[in-house]
Write a protein that holds these residues in place. Structure first.
Motif, short mmCIF file in Angstrom:
data_model
loop_
_atom_site.label_atom_id
_atom_site.label_comp_id
_atom_site.label_asym_id
_atom_site.label_seq_id
_atom_site.Cartn_x
_atom_site.Cartn_y
_atom_site.Cartn_z
N SER A 1 39.08 47.98 61.30
CA SER A 1 40.40 47.77 60.71
C SER A 1 41.13 49.10 60.69
CB SER A 1 40.30 47.20 59.29
OG SER A 1 39.61 48.10 58.44
N THR A 2 42.46 49.02 60.87
CA THR A 2 43.29 50.22 60.82
C THR A 2 44.43 49.96 59.86
OG1 THR A 2 44.78 49.57 62.61
CG2 THR A 2 42.75 50.70 63.24
N SER A 3 45.02 51.04 59.37
CA SER A 3 46.15 50.93 58.46
C SER A 3 46.97 52.20 58.56
CB SER A 3 45.69 50.70 57.02
OG SER A 3 44.93 51.80 56.56
N THR B 1 46.42 56.96 63.01
CA THR B 1 46.10 55.82 62.17
C THR B 1 44.93 56.16 61.26
OG1 THR B 1 45.55 53.47 62.15
CG2 THR B 1 44.50 54.80 63.83
N SER C 1 48.95 48.07 61.43
CA SER C 1 47.65 47.74 60.85
C SER C 1 46.99 46.67 61.71
CB SER C 1 47.80 47.26 59.40
OG SER C 1 48.57 46.08 59.35
#
Length: 967
Positions: free
Chosen positions: A265-267, A252, A300
């Motif tokens: 936050s991840t995406s 990620t 996400s």
């Protein structure tokens, strides 16, 4: 002065070089092991330390440290540190290079979750009072700048003793690169890093930018090929199943920030699990779940906005093995057996602020398989669902939003299932277009055998329609509407080789079923080539009675139902309507193995229809069917059908013409004691049924029924059956009788067929034992009873019939004419007392020469003379005195004459043949009269040997009885 300063500078430089190159390395080589021993309790050695005071660098090689247990705990081949001198002037500690080659560290996680490094420190550094903070100490941390950090070829040995089974993990190689790291804020200048670690083929890659103050990091992390051993160790306390195989890869992009509010936050995340295998427990070799690949792309996550989003989830090659044991427990739930549910603490509900939001773009299950084994039925049921494909549309925390879905599967033993539509999870609703093709019902045989004694050998189910379910309110409502078909059905009893029920095709079109209220509506039910096989076994039990398994006796612990339980209300009652039932080429076979020989017959070529069936009044259905009985007879079944389950009247008629009576010989032989050689049976049955009450008119016509050989049967009626049948048979050889019956169909002791048979046999027996009572209907027209028709009376001593004799002969002749199989036996008879007395009186008159014209005085004189000549002991005068009545004058002439005759005839002897001749003459007279006056054929009349024990009728006349017999 300049030379002196130069010399001083040189001396200082030499001393500085001497201290840096010689003294400091020597001191560090001794101080480092001492400090490790003092503060950690480790025994350490170091091969060499080199210091370059001019380059401001230190290089150490060959460090090796063992803990108090003698196990290696820390080591490296080479450590190189280079200090940036110029930055010291600005108050910054800057390390231009930090290089560590092939380091080793052993980390132990103990049972109490402490780490060996912290344990050794605490053991060698007892807690003391914290040092007081002086005023000149700055609260700001020192500024540290790391220009370049490299770790190459590292190794970390991690040993976990916190679980029941210790495990160790060797992380190698461990490579780390970190550039331009500062511990204070810098505008537009972030450090970059790269980390690579491996446990065998398992790798961790981590790269990105990092800022210490304020803390901020963004980058990319990837953990690849984490195998099941590693995962199993860490997930074991939380996973109820055994992880047997599998590899996990997760990656990620991320952004991490620490300020007034911690933010993560991840995406672009991706999670892939390959070759997953779950088992129930370590001791069992059976698998629970296997998959080739599970992929969750496009992950996400936002911590602040509490939102998780996943792309299209793909599950490839999943295989699930489900099993239900004898107690009904599913293997999937077995690990949770005995666990107590933990309720959520209400006080903590809703403390997390805004609700968590999640979404999944879609789910695709490709080429799945489910193996189902159910050991609760006997025998166990095994089903395999293969080619399972499922797609789901977008899923989210908004459970009320519709979700599109499509599913398809196949059963290994036959059957295709397709489902497509929309659903909502909360409240639950379902809209489905459903298609089921070629489902082999034989694979469900175990479930049928669990409740019945049936085995399902063959059958194909097809279903096509729409299913709607709605649970927005209780109870759940739902409707299925479509078409259904069951073809090639073959149902048998478990111990039988022949079907008890079979058909070629059953089609329901249209078909509608409603859940609440329960309602079934069928437009047209078409049944093609049905075959029902009914067998009465040698023990008297019908095979149909063995279909349902015997209910187990209720245990003592089971509470009996409440006596005052209210019946279901009308709104809860099951409702059904069938517009039309079409029957094509039906057949019913019946065999009775209680008989010897076995009776068997069949009804075939059944065609017809039933319309308007329902249990909702008012309803008037109609039935019209035709068929064939025993390969030769015709059958017609017609009538009207009232509302089922009500007291409405149903009027049904059944007509059967031309049944071969020899085919019924086993039945008739049992009850009549004779087989049937020839004849036909016609039935005309008219039934009126109201509720369970039946009122039936049964007209039975037996045409030219000829009995055969006698059959030994304990149930045979004890009566001259042939005579009974001959009495019932008319001149055309037809027995035409009406047998009305009535009863309650709900009574298990009542059955129409046996009642008809029993009534018929009783009628034959009654006719045989009281033959003239059967002719009573003819005698009634002349005022004679059946009993009076059985004899003719004669005047005593004469061959003269009394006045009604000719009437009786006329009636008998008519009966014989209509029943040519009847034989009338005439046996002349006399009464020795009545006829003998008359004949002796007659002979006495002849002997005395007394004529009918003689006067009383003359007759008495002759009688008195004979009395005196006969030599009686009692004198005539004495006898006269004895006969005398009241008064002195003696008896009157009539009484005296009678007394003399009575005394004298005792001395009259008749020849032996006189009475025999009289009896024979009476028989001859009757026979001749019947032949000559009433044209009775000689073949129907038999004159028997006369009898001398005749009785008298109420008039004192002598009775001559008739006997009837059949040919």
């Amino acid at each position: 002065m300049a030379r002196k300063l130069s010399l001083i500078a040189l001396i200082l430089l030499v001393l500085y070089a001497l201290a840096g190159f010689i003294i400091l390395p020597w001191w560090l080589a001794r101080a480092v092991p001492d400090r490790l021993d003092q503060h950690m309790g480790w025994q350490a050695t170091i091969e060499k330390i080199e210091v370059n005071p001019f380059a401001m660098s230190i290089q150490a090689t060959g460090l090796s440290a063992n803990d108090s247990g003698g196990e290696p705990v820390l080591a490296f081949d080479r450590l190189y540190v280079n200090l940036g001198v110029l930055r010291l002037a600005t108050g910054i500690v800057a390390l231009q290079n930090f290089e560590l080659d092939e380091p080793f560290a052993r980390l132990d996680l103990r049972e109490d979750y402490s780490v060996n490094f912290a344990r050794d420190w605490q053991a060698n550094n007892p807690a003391g009072e914290p040092a007081p903070k002086t005023d000149d100490q700055s609260s700001d941390p020192a500024k540290l700048f790391l220009d370049r950090l490299r770790i190459a070829g590292g190794e970390v040995l991690f040993r976990d003793f916190s679980q029941s089974e210790p495990e160790e993990f060797q992380i190698t190689p461990l490579d780390l690169a970190l550039d331009d790291l500062a511990t204070w804020p810098r505008d537009g200048s972030d450090s970059s890093y790269y980390l690579l670690a491996a446990i065998g083929s398992q790798t961790v890659e981590w790269e990105g930018d990092l800022s210490i103050a304020p803390f901020y990091s963004n980058g990319f992390i990837r953990v690849a090929d984490v195998n099941h051993s590693t995962l199993s160790h860490f997930l074991k306390p939380y996973l109820p199943y055994t992880l047997r195989d599998g590899n996990l890869t997760i990656s990620t992009n991320y952004e991490l920030r620490s300020g007034e509010q911690f933010a993560l936050s991840t995406s672009g995340g991706d999670l892939t699990v390959t070759d997953l295998a779950l088992g129930l427990n370590p001791d069992s070799e059976a698998s629970l779940l296997e998959t080739q690949r599970i992929q969750l792309p496009g992950i996400s996550f936002g911590l602040i906005n509490r939102e998780l989003a996943v792309g299209n989830v793909v599950i490839d090659g999943a295989r699930l093995d489900l099993e239900r044991d004898e107690d009904g427990l599913l293997n999937l739930l077995r690990p949770f057996q005995g666990d107590e549910d933990t309720a959520e603490n209400p006080s903590q509900a809703g403390e997390t602020g805004s609700p968590f939001r999640w979404s999944v773009a879609g789910v695709a299950l490709n080429d799945g398989q489910v193996n189902w084994r159910d050991r609760q039925p006997e025998p166990a049921v095994d089903l395999t669902v293969e080619e399972l494909n499922l797609t789901l549309g977008r899923l989210s925390h908004e459970l009320g939003e519709p979700v599109d879905y499509e599913a398809a599967l196949a059963l290994a033993d036959g059957g295709q299932f397709n489902l497509r539509g929309q659903t909502t999870l909360q409240p639950f609703t379902l809209e489905a277009g459903l298609g089921l093709t070629g489902l082999n019902l034989a694979q469900l045989d175990g479930y049928l055998g669990d409740a019945t004694n049936l085995t399902l050998r063959e059958g194909l189910l097809n279903l096509d329609g729409n299913l709607d379910l709605d649970n927005q309110q209780e109870p759940m409502t739902g409707t299925f509407s479509g078409n259904g078909q069951v073809s090639s059905l073959d149902l048998r009893l478990a111990d039988s080789d022949s079907p008890v029920l079979a058909w070629q095709n059953l089609r329901l079109e249209p078909l509608e079923y409603n859940l609440a209220p329960a309602r079934l509506e069928i437009g047209t039910l078409t049944l093609s080539s049905p075959n029902v096989n009914v067998v009465r076994e040698a023990d008297g039990l019908h095979n149909l009675a063995r279909i349902l398994s015997a209910d187990p006796a209720p245990s003592a612990a089971e509470e009996p139902p409440e006596a005052d339980a209210e019946p279901a209300s009308e709104s809860e009652a099951f409702i059904f309507r069938i517009g039309q039932i079409m029957l094509e080429s039906g057949e019913v076979s019946y065999a009775d193995r209680t008989l010897e020989p076995v009776f068997s017959t069949r009804i075939d070529r059944l065609n017809g229809s039933v319309t308007g069936l329902s249990n909702v009044p008012p309803q008037q259905g109609k039935v019209s069917m035709q068929g064939r009985v025993g390969d030769v007879a015709s059958l017609m079944f017609d009538g009207s059908i009232g509302t089922l389950g009500s007291e409405d009247v149903s009027n049904l008629t059944l007509k059967v013409d031309g049944v071969s009576l020899p085919a019924l010989s086993p039945y008739l032989g049992r009850y009549l004691g004779y087989g049937v050689q020839s004849g036909k049976l016609n039935l005309d049955l008219d039934y009126e049924i109201a509720g369970s009450r039946i009122d039936a008119a049964n007209r039975i016509r037996l045409d030219r029924m000829e009995l055969g050989d006698a059959i030994a049967s304990e149930q045979a009626v004890n009566a001259p059956v042939k005579l009974g049948l001959a009495l019932l048979r008319d001149r055309k050889g037809v027995i035409d009788i009406d047998l009305p019956i009535e009863g309650d169909l709900a009574d298990p002791q009542f059955s129409v067929g046996p009642v008809i048979m029993r009534t018929f046999v009783n009628l034959v027996a009654r006719a045989a034992t009281s033959p003239f009572s059967v002719l009573g209907s003819l005698a009634d027209m002349t005022g004679l009873t059946g009993e009076e028709l059985g004899y003719v009376s004669f005047d005593p001593g004469r061959v003269d019939m009394v006045s009604d004799g000719m009437e009786k002969l006329e009636v008998l002749s008519g009966a014989l004419e209509k029943r040519p199989d009847l034989l009338l036996k005439v046996r002349g008879a006399v009464s020795p007392e009545v006829d003998g007395e008359f004949l002796r009186r007659q002979r006495l008159a002849e002997q005395l020469g007394i004529s009918q014209t003689a006067s009383a005085t003359d007759r008495i004189a002759r009688l008195e003379s004979r009395y005196q000549d006969a030599g009686f002991e009692q004198p005539l005068a004495s006898y006269r005195q004895e006969v005398a009545t009241t008064g002195a004058g003696g008896p009157d002439d009539q009484a005296w004459e009678k007394a003399l005759v009575d005394r004298l005839i005792s001395r009259v002897v008749l020849p032996p043949e006189v009475l025999s001749n009289l009896a024979r003459s009476r028989g001859v007279l009757l026979t001749q009269t019947l032949q000559e006056e009433f044209d009775v054929p000689e073949s129907q009349l038999f004159l028997l040997e006369p009898l001398q024990d005749a009785g008298q009728d109420d008039r004192g006349a002598v009775k001559v009885n008739f006997e009837l017999e059949a040919r």
